[in-house]
Write a protein that holds these residues in place. Structure first.
Motif, short mmCIF file in Angstrom:
data_model
loop_
_atom_site.label_atom_id
_atom_site.label_comp_id
_atom_site.label_asym_id
_atom_site.label_seq_id
_atom_site.Cartn_x
_atom_site.Cartn_y
_atom_site.Cartn_z
N ARG A 9 44.17 36.82 56.22
CA ARG A 9 44.44 36.32 54.87
C ARG A 9 45.63 35.37 54.84
O ARG A 9 45.76 34.56 53.92
N GLY A 104 47.78 51.67 46.48
CA GLY A 104 47.84 50.36 45.85
C GLY A 104 47.55 49.23 46.81
O GLY A 104 46.87 48.25 46.47
N LEU A 105 48.05 49.35 48.04
CA LEU A 105 47.80 48.31 49.05
C LEU A 105 46.32 48.25 49.42
O LEU A 105 45.75 47.17 49.60
N ARG A 107 43.91 48.97 47.49
CA ARG A 107 43.21 48.35 46.36
C ARG A 107 43.30 46.83 46.45
O ARG A 107 42.32 46.12 46.17
N GLU A 108 44.47 46.33 46.84
CA GLU A 108 44.63 44.89 47.03
C GLU A 108 43.75 44.38 48.17
O GLU A 108 43.15 43.31 48.08
N GLY A 111 39.69 45.30 47.06
CA GLY A 111 39.16 44.93 45.76
C GLY A 111 38.76 46.17 44.97
O GLY A 111 38.53 47.25 45.54
N ASP A 112 38.67 46.04 43.65
CA ASP A 112 38.44 47.19 42.78
C ASP A 112 37.12 47.91 43.07
O ASP A 112 37.07 49.15 43.08
N TRP A 115 37.28 49.90 46.32
CA TRP A 115 38.30 50.94 46.20
C TRP A 115 37.78 52.11 45.37
O TRP A 115 37.92 53.27 45.74
N SER A 374 51.25 45.24 56.84
CA SER A 374 52.21 44.37 56.16
C SER A 374 53.39 44.05 57.06
O SER A 374 53.84 42.90 57.16
#
Length: 395
Positions: A9, A104-105, A107-108, A111-112, A115, A374
């Protein structure tokens, strides 16, 4: 796959070199839960006496193979040192920083839609059979409170309200609303792989035989031929240990083998991961059935499975959930790459900056993967990470 996805990405051309099927290593059979502050470093104050009891109990959750003792002994010495109060609290802080953002990561990254299909943020439950908590429990409560972890202590009646099928022998528990589980660990890896492929990541089915750093990048010698790259991320689980050794690095990573049984048709017995804190096993409801995960067996990665371990897990399951029927059962054993302080190694090679390590996640691969990716992306880009990289240094 998390590292591959995040790096792609950011515009990098990424190839994943995998000997077998992606997601069919340790990730395939794990306990499927993610932890937001509920997990503790394995070594804690007083762990030595607890470990002695476990090792002396034939039905206990820990086994140390005599043939693996020479390799494991230095690891065990470091493990006991981590059990000292100050080191243990520092390890918890670093684990929490790595694991807390994982939902949360993901989900990023996914995608929703994916997830919501894979993640069940129903919380997690830890349970005990004794009535009173001890001094260590009070210290753990204080540690979690200082780090902002949400939790609620429950009595026997409250436990039955949350999970009615639990044995009445359980007298107290802790509910962690910020934790949860995934419906299928392989499906999680496959979803990451699909997202990665969509941004150009390629998969090369091959065995890495040698890693050769040079002045113009790194050459991988593989079973299907050489492969040149600018940077290499070694995220190979327990195999990272041998790859590091070939590069002059001795990683403090032990082969800690875990077992699971999965019982089809019983996933509705509980609605969230339940951990028996004393016997150190976890029950998790999955799409394919109820999974019971446990055992810390220190043995060579390729040693034969010990069928007695799966029998222990069946006994644990009956003790936790006395009304379940154990009919169709699948069994599995995988190798956790475990460090003495329960912290993964996320760091560059000290002499070859183009080679990075992302390994040693032990029991917490699902929780630690996104933030690990990350950190790896930050190291490749040469920028500061959102959390300190120091606790995950090469060691």
């Amino acid at each position: 796959m998390s590292c591959a996805l995040m790096l792609a990405r950011e515009g990098h051309s990424v190839t994943v070199v995998e000997e077998g099927l992606v997601g069919h290593g340790c990730s395939w059979g794990n306990g499927a839960q993610y932890n937001a502050g509920s997990a503790l470093p394995m070594a804690h104050p007083g762990v030595m006496w607890r470990a002695v009891r476990w090792l002396s109990d034939a039905n206990g959750p820990v086994r140390l193979s005599p043939r693996e003792l020479p390799r494991t002994l230095p690891w065990l010495v470091r493990f006991l040192r981590t059990g000292r109060l100050q080191a243990w609290e520092a390890a918890y802080a670093a684990l929490h920083a790595l694991n807390q953002p994982c939902a949360g990561l993901y989900r990023e990254m996914l995608g929703d839609t994916a997830w919501k299909r894979l993640f069940r943020p129903n919380g997690a439950l830890h349970v005990w059979r004794d009535v009173s908590s001890g001094a260590l429990d009070e210290r753990v409560d204080g540690l979690r409170t200082r780090h902002g972890v949400a939790f609620e202590r429950l009595g026997a009646e409250q436990l039955r309200e949350v999970e009615p099928a639990l044995s009445h022998e359980y007298r107290r528990g802790i509910y962690f609303p910020g934790s949860g589980h995934v419906t299928s660990p392989p499906a999680l890896v496959e979803a990451l792989m699909e997202r990665a492929a969509a941004v150009g990541v390629s998969i090369r089915t091959a065995r890495v035989q040698a890693i050769e750093p040079g002045t113009e990048g790194v050459m991988l010698q593989t079973s299907t031929g050489p492969h040149r790259c600018d940077k290499v991320v070694i995220a190979a689980g327990i195999a990272s240990r041998d790859l590091a050794r070939s590069l002059g690095i001795s990683l403090s990573v032990a082969s800690e083998r875990g077992y699971h049984i999965t019982m089809r048709g019983t996933c509705g017995a509980i609605s969230r991961p339940v951990t028996d804190a004393v016997s150190a096993f976890v029950a998790t409801p999955l799409d394919e059935g109820l999974r019971i995960v446990g055992i810390a067996e220190f043995d060579a990665p390729d040693a034969p499975r010990d069928a007695r371990q799966n029998k222990k897990l069946q006994a644990y399951a009956r003790a936790m959930l006395p009304d379940i029927s154990i009919n169709e059962v699948t069994e599995w054993m995988g190798v956790r790459p475990s460090t003495p302080d329960s912290l993964p190694i996320i760091a560059p090679h000290p002499r070859h900056a183009a080679i990075l390590f992302a390994t040693g996640h032990g029991h917490m691969g699902i929780s630690g993967a996104p933030m690990t990716a990350s950190i790896i992306s930050d190291l490749v880009a040469g920028r500061a990470s959102r959390i300190s990289q120091a606790p995950y240094r090469l060691r």
